[in-house]
Design an enzyme around this catalytic site. Structure first.
Site, PDB file in Angstrom:
ATOM      1  N   HIS A 140       0.856  -1.187   0.000  1.00 17.44           N
ATOM      2  CA  HIS A 140       0.000   0.000   0.000  1.00 17.44           C
ATOM      3  C   HIS A 140       0.886   1.229   0.000  1.00 17.44           C
ATOM      4  CE1 HIS A 140      -3.335   2.649   0.813  1.00 17.44           C
ATOM      5  NE2 HIS A 140      -2.727   3.120   1.892  1.00 17.44           N
ATOM      6  N   LYS A 161      -0.473  10.822   1.197  1.00 20.72           N
ATOM      7  CA  LYS A 161       0.423  10.304   0.159  1.00 20.72           C
ATOM      8  C   LYS A 161      -0.011  10.756  -1.248  1.00 20.72           C
ATOM      9  CE  LYS A 161      -0.314   6.026   1.341  1.00 20.72           C
ATOM     10  NZ  LYS A 161      -1.204   6.293   2.503  1.00 20.72           N
ATOM     11  N   ASP A 179      -2.052   4.036  -4.582  1.00 19.82           N
ATOM     12  CA  ASP A 179      -2.790   3.143  -3.692  1.00 19.82           C
ATOM     13  C   ASP A 179      -2.149   1.762  -3.575  1.00 19.82           C
ATOM     14  OD1 ASP A 179      -4.914   2.538  -1.885  1.00 19.82           O
ATOM     15  OD2 ASP A 179      -5.832   1.364  -3.472  1.00 19.82           O
TER      16      ASP A 179
END
Length: 311
Positions: A140, A161, A179
């Site tokens: 992730h 992020k 992602d």
């Protein structure tokens, strides 16, 4: 163990099937090809039978020059090991005898759409096989290419992020994956970062939704893959948790046995995180060239001390 089929090679490289068409589902598990040489003269002690076998101009010319009986023995000995397939790069002329052996043993015989320089074709095929058969894992995070440096951004969900990645894209850097990042181990020293296909070109931003970065910012905003060079962990701000040392101690994150340099960047409103990531990438590059800002600074201090002592 990962695997692909002979049919995958046929499609990828537009190969023509001369024999063994019913056997195109045969599995390929080895990431490098083999060009038989010693095997034609009877030495099979180290014959990598699980690899794709490449026959170039050199091998085909040798086989053409043999007598019919000698050729039958030489080829017959090799096909008994049942390699995944044979690929001929020197054209399909005069291969009837090879087609016969491959048909008899159920081995796909393939030929390139046009005569190729064998060494160049092997390089292309090896590169493809290494990537397709490489051990992989999914993590992730977000993968970016910043000034030519592959960076993996990690952190808890919602830490920022994707927003940081968006700022980097606007500054001219490239998204690889958002992602879910697929990591592939290409060698004991190399980890490749890429996407899983479904998320290609997409960036998800909270409060905004899903963006196609290529449609918005153009082709320069995206690339398919990058070698991972830095692992950056984004965390929430903690007072007094970080120290302003001249040079930070190097930490590493292990991915499938490959150690990637890792640093932590804390987030705080008003802090230019994208700029810090750019600085980290550029600083890492300079270190690979043998330069250290801390060492230069200390050398200046020492030179100043020596100068003062001489006055």
């Amino acid at each position: 163990m990962k695997e692909i089929t002979v049919e995958n090679l046929v499609r990828k490289f537009s190969l023509k099937v001369l024999a063994g068409e019913s056997q195109l589902q045969k599995k390929i598990t080895q990431p490098r090809v083999h060009r038989p040489g010693l095997e034609f003269v009877g030495h099979f002690d180290f014959f990598p039978t699980e690899r794709v076998q490449i026959l170039g101009k050199k091998e085909i010319t040798y086989l053409h020059k043999l007598s019919k009986e000698e050729r039958k023995i030489r080829i017959g000995n090799i096909v008994l090991y049942h390699p995944p397939c044979f690929i001929v790069t020197a054209g399909e002329e005069g291969l009837t005898y090879l087609m016969h052996h491959c048909t008899e043993q159920g081995i796909p015989l393939l030929v390139t759409s046009k005569p190729e320089i064998t060494s160049e074709f092997i390089t292309q095929l090896d590169t493809y096989l290494i990537k397709e058969l490489a051990p992989e894992m999914a993590v992730h995070g977000v993968c970016m290419n910043v000034s030519g440096i592959g960076i993996l951004l990690r952190g808890n969900s919602g830490v920022g992020k994707s927003e940081t990645a968006h700022t980097l894209i606007r500054r001219g850097h490239r998204l690889v994956s958002d992602d879910m990042v697929v990591l592939k181990k290409l060698s004991p020293q190399t980890i490749l970062g890429t996407h899983d296909g479904k998320t290609k070109e997409f960036l998800a931003l909270r409060s905004i939704g899903l963006l196609n970065v290529v449609r918005i910012y153009g082709r320069k905003a995206f690339q398919d893959e990058t070698r991972i060079t830095l692992d950056i962990h984004l965390t929430k701000w903690e007072k007094d948790a970080l120290y302003n040392d001249l040079e930070q101690e190097i930490h590493y994150t292990d991915y499938m046995g490959v150690k990637i340099p890792s640093i932590e960047i804390q987030l705080q409103p008003g802090r230019d995180v994208a700029g810090l990531i750019e600085a980290a990438a550029n600083n890492w590059y300079l270190k690979q060239q043998g330069y250290s800002a801390a060492e230069e600074f200390m050398s200046r201090i020492e030179a100043d001390i020596m100068k003062s002592g001489m006055e």
